[in-house]
Design an enzyme around this catalytic site. Sequence first.
Site, PDB file in Angstrom:
ATOM      1  N   ARG A 554      -0.979  -1.734  -8.529  1.00 10.10           N
ATOM      2  CA  ARG A 554      -1.315  -1.423  -7.134  1.00 10.10           C
ATOM      3  C   ARG A 554      -2.181  -0.160  -7.134  1.00 10.10           C
ATOM      4  O   ARG A 554      -2.183   0.607  -8.094  1.00 10.10           O
ATOM      5  CB  ARG A 554      -0.051  -1.155  -6.311  1.00 10.10           C
ATOM      6  CG  ARG A 554       0.685  -2.415  -5.920  1.00 10.10           C
ATOM      7  CD  ARG A 554       1.964  -2.089  -5.194  1.00 10.10           C
ATOM      8  NE  ARG A 554       1.755  -1.625  -3.826  1.00 10.10           N
ATOM      9  CZ  ARG A 554       2.724  -1.221  -3.026  1.00 10.10           C
ATOM     10  NH1 ARG A 554       3.985  -1.213  -3.457  1.00 10.10           N
ATOM     11  NH2 ARG A 554       2.473  -0.830  -1.796  1.00 10.10           N
ATOM     12  N   HIS A 555      -2.889   0.047  -6.052  1.00 16.06           N
ATOM     13  CA  HIS A 555      -3.649   1.280  -5.875  1.00 16.06           C
ATOM     14  C   HIS A 555      -2.678   2.462  -5.837  1.00 16.06           C
ATOM     15  O   HIS A 555      -1.466   2.293  -5.629  1.00 16.06           O
ATOM     16  CB  HIS A 555      -4.416   1.217  -4.549  1.00 16.06           C
ATOM     17  CG  HIS A 555      -3.533   0.830  -3.408  1.00 16.06           C
ATOM     18  ND1 HIS A 555      -2.690   1.713  -2.784  1.00 16.06           N
ATOM     19  CD2 HIS A 555      -3.313  -0.374  -2.828  1.00 16.06           C
ATOM     20  CE1 HIS A 555      -1.998   1.090  -1.852  1.00 16.06           C
ATOM     21  NE2 HIS A 555      -2.349  -0.183  -1.853  1.00 16.06           N
ATOM     22  N   ASN A 561       0.520   4.226   3.330  1.00 16.54           N
ATOM     23  CA  ASN A 561       1.794   4.080   2.606  1.00 16.54           C
ATOM     24  C   ASN A 561       2.721   5.240   2.970  1.00 16.54           C
ATOM     25  O   ASN A 561       3.919   5.059   3.203  1.00 16.54           O
ATOM     26  CB  ASN A 561       1.601   4.079   1.083  1.00 16.54           C
ATOM     27  CG  ASN A 561       0.924   2.827   0.561  1.00 16.54           C
ATOM     28  OD1 ASN A 561       0.199   2.862  -0.422  1.00 16.54           O
ATOM     29  ND2 ASN A 561       1.148   1.691   1.219  1.00 16.54           N
ATOM     30  N   ARG A 606      -8.727   2.045  -0.880  1.00 15.43           N
ATOM     31  CA  ARG A 606      -7.632   2.595  -1.688  1.00 15.43           C
ATOM     32  C   ARG A 606      -7.652   2.066  -3.126  1.00 15.43           C
ATOM     33  O   ARG A 606      -7.206   2.742  -4.049  1.00 15.43           O
ATOM     34  CB  ARG A 606      -6.277   2.371  -1.007  1.00 15.43           C
ATOM     35  CG  ARG A 606      -5.909   0.973  -0.574  1.00 15.43           C
ATOM     36  CD  ARG A 606      -4.683   1.058   0.340  1.00 15.43           C
ATOM     37  NE  ARG A 606      -4.124  -0.216   0.781  1.00 15.43           N
ATOM     38  CZ  ARG A 606      -4.549  -0.917   1.814  1.00 15.43           C
ATOM     39  NH1 ARG A 606      -5.610  -0.503   2.503  1.00 15.43           N
ATOM     40  NH2 ARG A 606      -3.944  -2.048   2.165  1.00 15.43           N
ATOM     41  N   GLU A 627      -5.821  -6.938   0.465  1.00 15.91           N
ATOM     42  CA  GLU A 627      -4.413  -7.117   0.818  1.00 15.91           C
ATOM     43  C   GLU A 627      -4.241  -8.215   1.874  1.00 15.91           C
ATOM     44  O   GLU A 627      -5.176  -8.525   2.623  1.00 15.91           O
ATOM     45  CB  GLU A 627      -3.839  -5.777   1.329  1.00 15.91           C
ATOM     46  CG  GLU A 627      -2.357  -5.780   1.713  1.00 15.91           C
ATOM     47  CD  GLU A 627      -1.409  -6.303   0.627  1.00 15.91           C
ATOM     48  OE1 GLU A 627      -1.677  -7.379   0.056  1.00 15.91           O
ATOM     49  OE2 GLU A 627      -0.384  -5.637   0.370  1.00 15.91           O
ATOM     50  N   HIS A 693      -3.263  -4.931  -4.416  1.00 18.76           N
ATOM     51  CA  HIS A 693      -2.276  -4.571  -3.392  1.00 18.76           C
ATOM     52  C   HIS A 693      -0.956  -5.309  -3.603  1.00 18.76           C
ATOM     53  O   HIS A 693      -0.893  -6.288  -4.334  1.00 18.76           O
ATOM     54  CB  HIS A 693      -2.843  -4.925  -2.014  1.00 18.76           C
ATOM     55  CG  HIS A 693      -4.168  -4.305  -1.758  1.00 18.76           C
ATOM     56  ND1 HIS A 693      -4.314  -3.126  -1.079  1.00 18.76           N
ATOM     57  CD2 HIS A 693      -5.422  -4.684  -2.123  1.00 18.76           C
ATOM     58  CE1 HIS A 693      -5.602  -2.815  -1.017  1.00 18.76           C
ATOM     59  NE2 HIS A 693      -6.294  -3.749  -1.639  1.00 18.76           N
TER      60      HIS A 693
HETATM   61  O1  FDP Z   1       4.507  -8.639   2.566  1.00 19.52           O
HETATM   62  P1  FDP Z   1       5.051  -7.243   2.654  1.00 19.52           P
HETATM   63  O2  FDP Z   1       6.365  -7.063   1.979  1.00 19.52           O
HETATM   64  O3  FDP Z   1       5.012  -6.743   4.073  1.00 19.52           O
HETATM   65  O4  FDP Z   1       4.014  -6.382   1.749  1.00 19.52           O
HETATM   66  C1  FDP Z   1       2.643  -6.346   2.067  1.00 19.52           C
HETATM   67  C2  FDP Z   1       2.330  -4.973   2.643  1.00 19.52           C
HETATM   68  O5  FDP Z   1       2.275  -4.034   1.587  1.00 19.52           O
HETATM   69  C3  FDP Z   1       1.379  -2.949   1.941  1.00 19.52           C
HETATM   70  C4  FDP Z   1       2.152  -1.649   2.002  1.00 19.52           C
HETATM   71  O6  FDP Z   1       3.211  -1.712   2.924  1.00 19.52           O
HETATM   72  O7  FDP Z   1       0.385  -3.020   0.949  1.00 19.52           O
HETATM   73  P2  FDP Z   1      -0.592  -1.817   0.436  1.00 19.52           P
HETATM   74  O8  FDP Z   1       0.265  -0.914  -0.403  1.00 19.52           O
HETATM   75  O9  FDP Z   1      -1.728  -2.453  -0.303  1.00 19.52           O
HETATM   76  O10 FDP Z   1      -1.092  -1.105   1.645  1.00 19.52           O
HETATM   77  C5  FDP Z   1       0.818  -3.359   3.323  1.00 19.52           C
HETATM   78  O11 FDP Z   1      -0.499  -2.956   3.563  1.00 19.52           O
HETATM   79  C6  FDP Z   1       0.980  -4.852   3.317  1.00 19.52           C
HETATM   80  O12 FDP Z   1       0.944  -5.441   4.608  1.00 19.52           O
END
Ligand code: FDP
Length: 742
Positions: A554-555, A561, A606, A627, A693
């Site tokens: 991941r980034h 976050n 990111r 993502e 992501h």
């Molecule tokens: O499917 P879930 O468990 O919500 O995980 C995805 C989520 O993870 C996240 C962080 O909560 O990813 P990211 O770290 O790339 O920003 C959200 O942007 C994304 O909607």
Amino acid sequence: MGSGSSKNLDTSSHGSGEEKDDHGGGQLYVSLKMENHKLKGDLVPHVYGSVPLVGSWDTSKALPMERESTSMWELSFVVPPNHETLDFKFLLKPKYNNVPCIEEEGSNRQFMGGKLQGVARLAVFKFNADDILEYQVLIKADRVSPFDLAASWRAYQENLEPSTVRGIPDVSINSLPDGVDKGSSTSLDLDLEQYLVPAPATPVVYAANLTETPRSLKHGGAFSKGDVSTKDTCVSVDPPATIKEVEFVVPDPPKLFHPPGMVESKSAGTFIPQQKQDIFRAIFVDRGVGSPRLVKSASADTLTGSGKPGAKRSMPAAAGAVAAAAVADQMLGPKEDMHLAIVLVGLPARGKTFTAAKLTRYLRWLGHDTKHFNIGKYRRLKHGTNQSADFFRGDNPEGMEARNEVAALAMDDMTTWMQEGGQVGIFDATNSTSERRNMLIKMAEGKCKIIFLETICNDRQIIERNIRLKIQQSPDYADEPDFEAGYQDFKRRLDNYEKIYEPVNEGSYIKMIDMVSGHGGQIQVNNISGYLPGRIVFFLVNTHLTPRPILLTRHGESLYNVRSRIGGDTPLSGNGELYAKKLTNFVEKRLKNERAASIWTSTLQRTILTANQIVGFPKIQWRALDEINAGVFDGMTYEEVKKNMPDEYESRKRDKLRYRYPRGESYLDVIQRLEPVIIELERQRAPVVVVSHQAVLRALYAYFADRPLHEIPHIEMPLHTIIEIQMGVTGVQEKRYKLMDS
Ligand SMILES: O=P(O)(O)OC[C@H]1O[C@@](CO)(OP(=O)(O)O)[C@@H](O)[C@@H]1O
Ligand SMILES: Nc1ncnc2c1ncn2[C@@H]1O[C@H](COP(=O)(O)OP(=O)(O)O)[C@@H](O)[C@H]1O
């Protein structure tokens, strides 16, 4: 200059105009590669030849090859079906001039009737008597129906389309600062070891052990417990959920009422018996279970959001192209074409089980209900593990009968499972005579479409390595303490098979010939059409056995976050920036001897910022790695969603795999768009670092770790941790490095 001509296919020269030489029709997809580590000035390899597509022997119209890595050049083109003969040669041409051109030595290379004539010899270029340059050459030619080719290519290209985000070039190489030698980081391996953390248990199990168990064993029939070898039973009797499948049998699709023009899908969950009537009213294609404010199937509520193992369905639990193809097949195709049997053919130790397991993993990941039936496992459960080579003799009637019997039992199990809704069965045995294959064809009549998949290997060294792996891995030799005795027995078994082996020449087939040796392999395709067979060919064309690592991360932590906000496109937090530095250091050490590695990021800042400081490797931005799109919830916290849209929150909680964010995506959508990424990761021979992501990496990781679809949204994917997937000749292994706390 090269000589020769291109003959147009003259139907009269084929008697009645039969498409005898056309190998089932379709276009010829030619892939050429040249490799040389010693580069010569700014000369670019080109291809030119006898048809207009490759310049009609005019050097100014020769096709330039593209650089795939520092030493590898590549060119693919499609020859229309009406060219019976294509002559061509390699050419070195200056980058910005038409002269001087240096043509390769020797006679023309030639495709005739879609087949390369002769061997793919080295390409030798003579600059003068003492100055000679040699390139390794790899030539592949596959027959693909125009329809499948166009569909595959379009899907592939769409996902590779450059992004226009922020105006940053999609591919960039930031070179090393002067004086930095990438190979100079010595004694750093130990540093990496200190970051190692345990990976989730990934025992290396012989693929055949993970295959289907005979039904009669599950239900106490022909395979009595007494027959059962302990080695096989301990690994693989299916979980109760699968057994439960047979308790409620969904009627065969043709027996259901289909109003004209309407398609009924059962892909969104488990059927509840008392609600059986509702399925007659269901008219929708799997599109996620969320967003009640948007149009929703009247029947979606009658389906429990399941995604759990054992959920019965006759369509794949998938989205997009997979669901659309399934619908088209139900509307247009003959009934038996809705079920596909991939029947492996090949001598022992030719990678059949390996290929079958890999294909099963890929198809399941895409959402196709797929099962792998290994006839060796059936045989071991019925007749024990300690059969000597004599059991496999073609002139041993008892042995032949016993082997045919278990093959028939497995085929029976497979077709029964298909009639209950299973989509793709992979039938893994040698199936080495046409008599055996005819038996299978008869058994499949009216039940499923058969495609033979033959694995052929002519490389003695690879066969030797495979035999040794077999003695180590196969339960057949688990009780043999003497390696040499096992080896000799397996060699005798192989001889017995070789005596009666008949290559496939019937029906629809795919032949993988020397696909792993790294040079000169090819895939031959006969009478293959349709969405799924097309995807399977595309997948197999791109897979190989070159060991290499794939690093997933991941980034670094982003500002969103920190604030627990989803989605967005924020830069890194202080912690995230620290991770970017640590990752740079890690990659430099881990890939210090890898000249051809590449770094892939999404188009969101990111990931780009996380990879920014890594130098010396090409960086590629993929939109497909962005993502999951949280749609109207982008930028909110989970708490805000729960408070403001409790229904949506609950819908997602109930079925996170299928839930599609309003105006956004579901996990199933993400998997669909990641398919070209998986194909490209399979195709790459050099290491790749993927900076992406949480949701995207869950989906990618699930493919490599063979995790079922329903688990994907819940896989732990911590920040600041690198998952190293090692692609190797026995399968996939995993290591994890935690560079800092999240
Ligand atoms: O499917 P879930 O468990 O919500 O995980 C995805 C989520 O993870 C996240 C962080 O909560 O990813 P990211 O770290 O790339 O920003 C959200 O942007 C994304 O909607
Ligand atoms: N297409 C292939 N040709 C040759 N060897 C292969 C191929 N694919 C995989 N292998 C190698 O063959 C080894 C043995 O494969 P396995 O699947 O057990 O053979 P089989 O089922 O044909 O007896 C695998 O561990 C892998 O390294």
